[in-house]
Write a protein that holds these residues in place. Structure first.
Motif, short mmCIF file in Angstrom:
data_model
loop_
_atom_site.label_atom_id
_atom_site.label_comp_id
_atom_site.label_asym_id
_atom_site.label_seq_id
_atom_site.Cartn_x
_atom_site.Cartn_y
_atom_site.Cartn_z
N ILE A 8 46.44 -51.28 -51.63
CA ILE A 8 45.17 -51.91 -52.24
C ILE A 8 45.67 -53.05 -53.24
O ILE A 8 45.01 -54.07 -53.18
CB ILE A 8 44.44 -50.73 -53.06
N ASP A 9 46.49 -52.92 -53.90
CA ASP A 9 47.04 -54.06 -54.98
C ASP A 9 47.44 -55.26 -53.91
O ASP A 9 46.85 -56.29 -54.23
CB ASP A 9 48.29 -53.96 -55.77
N GLY A 10 47.95 -55.00 -52.87
CA GLY A 10 48.29 -56.02 -51.87
C GLY A 10 47.43 -57.04 -51.40
O GLY A 10 47.07 -57.97 -51.51
N ILE A 11 46.22 -56.13 -50.96
CA ILE A 11 44.86 -56.77 -50.12
C ILE A 11 44.45 -57.35 -51.26
O ILE A 11 43.50 -58.53 -51.04
CB ILE A 11 44.27 -55.67 -49.40
N MET A 12 44.43 -56.91 -52.29
CA MET A 12 43.55 -57.64 -53.43
C MET A 12 44.11 -59.02 -54.03
O MET A 12 43.37 -59.81 -54.07
CB MET A 12 43.09 -56.56 -54.75
N ILE A 13 45.51 -58.93 -54.27
CA ILE A 13 46.02 -60.04 -54.45
C ILE A 13 46.03 -61.09 -53.23
O ILE A 13 45.51 -62.33 -53.60
CB ILE A 13 47.59 -59.93 -54.62
N ILE A 14 45.87 -60.88 -52.16
CA ILE A 14 45.73 -61.86 -51.06
C ILE A 14 44.32 -62.22 -51.00
O ILE A 14 44.14 -63.47 -50.70
CB ILE A 14 46.06 -60.87 -49.82
N THR A 15 43.34 -61.44 -51.21
CA THR A 15 41.96 -61.82 -51.30
C THR A 15 41.74 -62.93 -52.19
O THR A 15 40.95 -63.81 -52.04
CB THR A 15 41.05 -60.53 -51.53
N TYR A 16 42.29 -62.75 -53.71
CA TYR A 16 42.23 -63.86 -54.49
C TYR A 16 42.81 -64.95 -54.16
O TYR A 16 42.10 -66.02 -54.51
CB TYR A 16 43.01 -63.23 -55.77
N LEU A 17 44.10 -64.92 -53.51
CA LEU A 17 44.69 -66.08 -52.92
C LEU A 17 43.55 -66.93 -51.94
O LEU A 17 43.66 -68.01 -51.99
CB LEU A 17 46.09 -65.89 -52.52
N ALA A 18 43.05 -66.06 -51.19
CA ALA A 18 42.12 -66.68 -50.25
C ALA A 18 40.99 -67.22 -50.83
O ALA A 18 40.31 -68.14 -50.26
CB ALA A 18 41.85 -65.62 -49.32
N LEU A 19 40.40 -66.46 -51.86
CA LEU A 19 39.33 -67.22 -52.66
C LEU A 19 39.77 -68.39 -53.19
O LEU A 19 38.80 -69.43 -53.16
CB LEU A 19 38.95 -66.13 -53.66
N ILE A 20 40.72 -68.65 -53.58
CA ILE A 20 41.19 -70.01 -54.18
C ILE A 20 41.65 -70.97 -53.18
O ILE A 20 40.97 -72.04 -53.39
CB ILE A 20 42.44 -69.50 -55.08
N PHE A 21 42.21 -70.79 -52.10
CA PHE A 21 42.46 -71.51 -50.98
C PHE A 21 41.20 -71.74 -50.25
O PHE A 21 41.26 -72.87 -49.48
CB PHE A 21 43.75 -70.91 -50.21
N SER A 22 40.19 -71.00 -50.22
CA SER A 22 38.95 -71.34 -49.34
C SER A 22 38.27 -72.49 -50.29
O SER A 22 37.46 -73.12 -49.59
CB SER A 22 38.10 -69.97 -49.51
N ARG A 23 38.67 -72.72 -51.43
CA ARG A 23 37.96 -73.76 -52.40
C ARG A 23 39.42 -74.86 -52.72
O ARG A 23 39.32 -75.18 -53.66
CB ARG A 23 37.59 -73.21 -53.51
N PHE A 24 39.96 -75.09 -51.68
CA PHE A 24 41.17 -76.08 -51.73
C PHE A 24 40.86 -77.24 -52.48
O PHE A 24 39.87 -77.94 -52.02
CB PHE A 24 41.99 -76.22 -50.35
N LYS A 25 41.61 -77.72 -53.37
CA LYS A 25 41.42 -79.15 -53.96
C LYS A 25 39.97 -79.09 -54.97
O LYS A 25 39.58 -80.10 -55.23
CB LYS A 25 41.38 -80.15 -53.03
N GLU A 26 39.55 -77.95 -55.11
CA GLU A 26 38.42 -77.84 -55.75
C GLU A 26 38.76 -76.55 -56.73
O GLU A 26 38.91 -75.47 -56.41
CB GLU A 26 37.04 -77.60 -54.80
N TYR A 40 42.28 -51.99 -61.30
CA TYR A 40 41.33 -51.84 -60.04
C TYR A 40 39.82 -52.10 -60.54
O TYR A 40 39.04 -53.03 -60.04
CB TYR A 40 41.40 -50.70 -59.56
N PHE A 41 39.62 -51.82 -61.90
CA PHE A 41 38.25 -51.79 -62.25
C PHE A 41 37.90 -53.21 -62.54
O PHE A 41 36.95 -53.69 -62.19
CB PHE A 41 38.10 -51.01 -63.64
N PHE A 42 39.04 -54.05 -63.37
CA PHE A 42 38.62 -55.39 -63.82
C PHE A 42 38.58 -56.22 -62.71
O PHE A 42 37.80 -56.93 -62.29
CB PHE A 42 39.77 -55.50 -64.85
N PHE A 43 39.62 -56.09 -61.76
CA PHE A 43 40.01 -57.14 -60.69
C PHE A 43 38.85 -56.84 -59.50
O PHE A 43 38.57 -57.90 -58.80
CB PHE A 43 41.42 -57.27 -60.11
N PHE A 44 38.61 -55.64 -59.13
CA PHE A 44 37.83 -55.64 -58.12
C PHE A 44 36.39 -55.69 -58.56
O PHE A 44 35.70 -56.18 -57.84
CB PHE A 44 37.77 -54.19 -57.52
N LEU A 45 35.95 -55.68 -59.62
CA LEU A 45 34.65 -56.07 -60.13
C LEU A 45 34.40 -57.60 -60.05
O LEU A 45 33.30 -57.87 -59.63
CB LEU A 45 34.83 -55.68 -61.79
#
Length: 496
Positions: A103-121, A167-172
């Motif tokens: 769960i930690d791993g997929i959350m970290i990757i999702t945060y990275l994806a969220l950042i990369f999906s707004r690349f240069k922004e 989990y509470f903070f980051f999944f929220l």
């Protein structure tokens, strides 16, 4: 002017959405890399045979998945929800892998994806800028400070119990950022519903046909002490235990049956099916405390409706169910109903033991306002500190566990966050939200939360998988019902 437009567009580039396909083959380097890759794969398959095929398929599936994830970060959110259901069950079959960190791993990757999906922004985090996020951040800080708790003996139990704060903070935050439309909200419920159905079906198979080899090994290694009573199996499906299975399925029963009122056609049938199967799963789990979920959940829904007739009928229905369990012996031949009926007995031996344990903790914690340290209380702590005092006092209740590990200060803070969230959401639904569909959807989540809050007094349901992520996501969604109502209002305005 055209240059300015191009410059502006470049600020919104997602590096995972570059030109691909036949256009890329015009580059000789791409062709060369393709043939080198094919040659490499051929050599690996020839050398490793079936293992190589497995590795190759895993790489292909993984590559496709991560490509989709980085284009659509919400895929990571849905993956976390699904993984959240099965990860502990998988640990019975797959040994030696740290599945607890999945769960930690997929959350970290999702945060990275969220950042990369707004690349240069710069990512706009404002959707998560809410009071509840600040409270969750303060709670996380309190949990981190617990590392320095003088009563804590080791860091390993804290790592094992990290989900209480992290989990509470980051999944929220992920929920605020990714679930912002009714379509996404419905998809979240569909993912939840599919896994809930599978959980009940798995539980039914266990009850009728018995457990498989991995589940039997788990029972033989200590699980039987709490899951085989008087020769009867307490069904646990692919969850960590029967208590979590029963509580979570009761949770699904409340949320989906109420949510179905906002649906029509096939979706309505799906939600009703999930809800009924959820309540059935709760019954076959043989968990007494789980019955508190529909009791509190449906009563909360009746109150949210602000209709005296509905409230009165609701009270009568709940009273009849209460009388059925407490004052009759109807259906006592059914082992599950017979066990749930014992939950209404104030002199039940199990209840007496729990009260005795709480009395011990009261004396021990009187001089420890910050508790004994995260991960240091209850049966789960025995693998780290088998001879410690808190490790040998069963906590059972979620709130007792919070009290034992984070002290009276942590317990009060935790309860304050829960009651603030459900109170604020209920106020908005009852007095601010006008759209009837949004009212029902939010009422479903609020009612489910109320049920889990009450049931967690008897069992450690709230913070366990899969209830935890479902609960945290629901907290985020119900705290901003105006987001979903405004979307409907905008769609109506456009259509007119």
């Amino acid at each position: 002017m055209n240059k300015n437009i191009l410059s502006t567009n470049n600020q919104h580039i997602n590096p995972f959405e570059k030109i691909s396909g036949s256009a890329a083959l015009s580059n000789p380097k791409i062709i060369l890399l393709f043939f080198v890759g094919v040659l490499f794969v051929g050599l690996v398959l020839a050398k490793l045979k079936m293992v190589g095929v497995g590795i190759f398929l895993a790489l292909v599936v993984g590559t496709v998945y991560f490509n989709l994830l980085f284009k659509n970060p919400i895929l990571g959110f849905y993956t976390a929800i699904g993984l959240n259901f099965i990860v502990l069950g998988l640990a019975r079959y797959i040994k030696g892998l740290p599945l607890g960190f999945a769960i930690d791993g997929i959350m970290i990757i999702t945060y990275l994806a969220l950042i990369f999906s707004r690349f240069k922004e710069r990512v706009d985090w404002s959707p998560a800028n809410k009071t509840i996020t600040i409270l969750a951040g303060l709670w996380l800080l309190y949990c981190i400070i617990q590392i320095a708790n003088p009563e804590a003996r080791m860091i390993e139990p804290w790592i094992a119990g990290r989900g209480v704060g992290f989990y509470f903070f980051f999944f929220l935050i992920l929920t605020f950022m990714l679930i912002d439309t009714n379509k996404k909200l419905d998809t979240f419920l569909y993912v939840w519903g599919v896994f809930s159905i599978l959980a009940t079906l798995k539980g039914f198979v266990q009850m009728v046909f018995g457990v498989d080899y991995a589940e039997k090994a788990w029972l033989d290694n200590g699980g039987a002490e709490t899951h085989i009573l008087f020769g009867k199996l307490r069904v646990f499906s692919f969850f960590s235990d029967a208590g979590q299975f029963g509580g979570n399925q009761g949770y699904a029963g409340v949320v989906f049956l109420i949510y179905s009122m906002a649906k029509k056609g096939l979706p309505k049938i799906f939600f009703i099916t999930v809800g009924l199967l959820g309540l059935y799963g709760m019954m076959i789990s043989g968990t007494r405390g789980s019955i508190a979920v529909p009791f509190a959940g449906f009563m909360t829904f009746f109150v949210l409706r602000k209709n005296i007739k509905i409230i009165s009928m609701g009270f009568i229905l709940v009273a009849l169910i209460f009388v059925f369990f407490k004052y009759t012996t109807i259906a006592n031949g059914n082992a599950q109903i017979r066990r749930m009926r014992t939950g209404f007995d104030p002199n039940n031996p199990s209840l007496m033991v729990r009260k005795a344990n709480q009395a011990k903790l009261k004396v021990y914690l009187a001089s420890r306002p910050f508790g004994g340290g995260i991960g240091h209380a209850g049966d789960k702590a025995q693998r780290f500190l088998p001879h410690a005092y808190l490790s040998n006092v069963a906590t059972d209740s979620w709130y007792v566990m919070i009290w034992a590990e984070l002290g009276i200060i942590g317990l009060v803070f935790h309860l304050a966050i829960l009651f603030f969230t459900i109170g604020m959401a209920s106020f908005k639904v009852m007095f601010r939200i006008r759209d009837p569909i949004t009212k029902i959807k939010m009422s479903a989540l609020i009612s489910g939360m109320a049920g889990i809050m009450l049931a967690s007094y008897g069992n450690a349901i709230l913070g366990g998988m899969p209830t935890a992520l479902l609960f945290y996501a629901s907290m985020a969604i119900m705290s901003t019902p105006e987001t979903f109502e405004n979307e409907i209002s905008e769609e109506i305005a456009i259509s007119e």
